[in-house]
Structures are given as C-alpha cells and as structure tokens.
Design a protein around this motif. Sequence first.
Motif, PDB file in Angstrom:
ATOM      1  N   MET A 144      -4.657  -1.120   1.663  1.00 13.25           N
ATOM      2  CA  MET A 144      -3.997  -0.199   2.567  1.00 13.25           C
ATOM      3  C   MET A 144      -4.669   1.170   2.376  1.00 13.25           C
ATOM      4  O   MET A 144      -5.726   1.266   1.759  1.00 13.25           O
ATOM      5  CB  MET A 144      -2.494  -0.148   2.265  1.00 13.25           C
ATOM      6  CG  MET A 144      -1.885  -1.533   2.123  1.00 13.25           C
ATOM      7  SD  MET A 144      -0.078  -1.559   2.194  1.00 13.25           S
ATOM      8  CE  MET A 144       0.346  -0.832   0.625  1.00 13.25           C
ATOM      9  N   GLY A 155      -2.510   2.318   7.791  1.00  8.89           N
ATOM     10  CA  GLY A 155      -1.663   3.164   8.617  1.00  8.89           C
ATOM     11  C   GLY A 155      -1.974   4.631   8.414  1.00  8.89           C
ATOM     12  O   GLY A 155      -2.701   5.261   9.186  1.00  8.89           O
ATOM     13  N   ARG A 188       3.752   8.754   8.596  1.00 12.34           N
ATOM     14  CA  ARG A 188       4.782   8.170   9.460  1.00 12.34           C
ATOM     15  C   ARG A 188       6.021   9.047   9.418  1.00 12.34           C
ATOM     16  O   ARG A 188       6.328   9.635   8.389  1.00 12.34           O
ATOM     17  CB  ARG A 188       5.156   6.767   8.970  1.00 12.34           C
ATOM     18  CG  ARG A 188       4.134   5.717   9.301  1.00 12.34           C
ATOM     19  CD  ARG A 188       4.580   4.334   8.876  1.00 12.34           C
ATOM     20  NE  ARG A 188       4.522   4.117   7.443  1.00 12.34           N
ATOM     21  CZ  ARG A 188       3.428   3.769   6.770  1.00 12.34           C
ATOM     22  NH1 ARG A 188       2.275   3.608   7.395  1.00 12.34           N
ATOM     23  NH2 ARG A 188       3.472   3.579   5.477  1.00 12.34           N
TER      24      ARG A 188
HETATM   25  C1  LIG Z   1       2.915   0.044   6.689  1.00 12.11           C
HETATM   26  C2  LIG Z   1       2.119  -1.039   6.118  1.00 12.11           C
HETATM   27  C3  LIG Z   1       0.759  -0.856   5.811  1.00 12.11           C
HETATM   28  C4  LIG Z   1       0.030   0.452   5.978  1.00 12.11           C
HETATM   29  O1  LIG Z   1       0.229   1.248   4.853  1.00 12.11           O
HETATM   30  P1  LIG Z   1      -0.507   2.665   4.667  1.00 12.11           P
HETATM   31  O2  LIG Z   1      -0.327   2.971   3.236  1.00 12.11           O
HETATM   32  O3  LIG Z   1       0.176   3.630   5.578  1.00 12.11           O
HETATM   33  O4  LIG Z   1      -1.928   2.491   5.037  1.00 12.11           O
HETATM   34  C5  LIG Z   1       0.062  -1.953   5.317  1.00 12.11           C
HETATM   35  N1  LIG Z   1       0.658  -3.152   5.134  1.00 12.11           N
HETATM   36  C6  LIG Z   1       1.961  -3.356   5.413  1.00 12.11           C
HETATM   37  C7  LIG Z   1       2.551  -4.695   5.193  1.00 12.11           C
HETATM   38  C8  LIG Z   1       2.741  -2.309   5.899  1.00 12.11           C
HETATM   39  O5  LIG Z   1       4.030  -2.521   6.175  1.00 12.11           O
END
Ligand SMILES: *Cc1c(COP(=O)(O)O)cnc(C)c1O
Length: 251
Positions: free
Chosen positions: A221, A239, A246
């Motif tokens: 992530m 994300g 967010r």
């Molecule tokens: C929200 C989410 C992400 C993204 O996470 P970030 O740290 O914002 O990049 C990745 N995997 C899952 C399962 C999520 O729910």
Amino acid sequence: MSSAEARIAGAAARTAELSGNLSGLLARIEAACRMAGRAPESVRLLPVTKFFPASDVAILYQLGRREFGESREQETAAKIEVLRAGDHPGIRWHMIGRLQRNKARNVARWAHTVHSVDSERLVNALAAGARAALDAGERTEPLRVLLQVSADDDPARGGVTAAEIPGLAAKTAAAPELRLSGLMVIPPLDTEADAVFARLAALRTRLLADHPEAEEFSAGMSGDLESAIEHGSTVVRVGTALMGARPIISA
Ligand SMILES: *Cc1c(COP(=O)(O)O)cnc(C)c1O
C-alpha cells in the motif's frame, strides 16, 4: 468567476494534482522494481479510489488507468452508475474491502476481481452471484478471486490461516464461475510489514505448486509497497499516495 468556470478550474487543478501524484508513484514503483531486480511490468498499480468521487475515477481514466480498487459495495455501485453515463470502456473494478456475504451477489455483478475472500461461505456466495450475473449477461468472464491471508494466523482479524489455504483454494478452483487468481494480504498496523510479506511469499510458493494459475500477489500500500515488491507483489493497492488523505468518516 462564474460557478461553471470555477468548476472547470477545480477539475483542472485536481487533474494536475492526480497527474503529478501518479507520475511520482509510478516512478516509485519502478525504482522499487529496480531495487528488487524485477521487471517494471511485473508489478501493476491498483489505484484505490474509495471515499473519492466518481469524477476522480474519470480523471484517472483519462490519465490512462483502467483498474480501480474499492472497498464498499454501495459506494462502488453508485460510482459505476455515474461513470456509465460517460464513455469508459475497459474499466475494471476490484473489490478489496471486507465483504459481507449478503453483498456478494451485487459485487459479483461489477467486480473483475475480489481480493478479500476468506471463507467457504463467501466462495459459495460469490460463485452463486457470478453464476447469476453470467446467466443475466451482466458479466462475460468468471470472477477472479484472491484469497485474503491472515497476516499473523489470528483469524479474528480476518483472512484465512495458512492451514486453511489449500482447502479454500481447491474449493475456489472447482467453481466454474470463479477463477482462483492468487493471494492478498494486509499487514496490520502493529506488525512488521516486511516479515508479513516474507511469510506470504513462502505461502504463495506452496500455493503455486498446486495452482500455477494463481499468480497474483496483491500486497503493498502507500506506506509499504517497496517491501511488498521486494517479496514478489504483482499488484500494489495505493490510495493515499495517489489520491491524498481520505476524509475521516465514522463507520
Ligand atoms: C484503503 C486500502 C488500501 C489503500 O491504502 P493506502 O495506505 O491509502 O494506500 C489498500 N488496501 C486495502 C484493502 C484498503 O482498504
């Protein structure tokens, strides 16, 4: 400035922001691949657009992205409805969030891949949903399924334990409406992500011996994608590093 002009200026600013973030992120993924001695094409970026509006998805589509990760059924269905009004062929939606069985039928209508499958009940519900969607012409391909593996073998936190993987994999592979495609993991905040990814890599090697088609490894992530890529990730779900923070929402 009129309100229409303000809207256009806002959209242009968001496009510039997402475009800049995307370039930076793709460079980061490429650098991680180089460090790991892997081909850059061996890792895909899955932008995670949960909590962000359909207009952001449309901008990312314009910037060439075709796959999007979402975590809530209703929110995704609403975005798909908005985007349907425009022209977005080839778009693929990935369900990455915790999935309740009573949402499986709807998810099987729109999802290209579900990353978060961790029970036989869910496999059965998704198979039934995908069958109905195939029969209704709402989908043309089997639903790709990744088994979400517990990071620490504590089933209370979600994900299958290592011992459960072979049985659930066999069950998934046997369903003609589903396609067993690989494994997914989310390291909890209080664990060492690197150790989690290393453990998953070993479990993945075992799975591939029985199911060579299950090549996907959904790991990494915003904060840990370098480590995930070092351990063989094929798709990073990002994300924050792409979209920005967010909004805080209460569940
Ligand atoms: C929200 C989410 C992400 C993204 O996470 P970030 O740290 O914002 O990049 C990745 N995997 C899952 C399962 C999520 O729910």
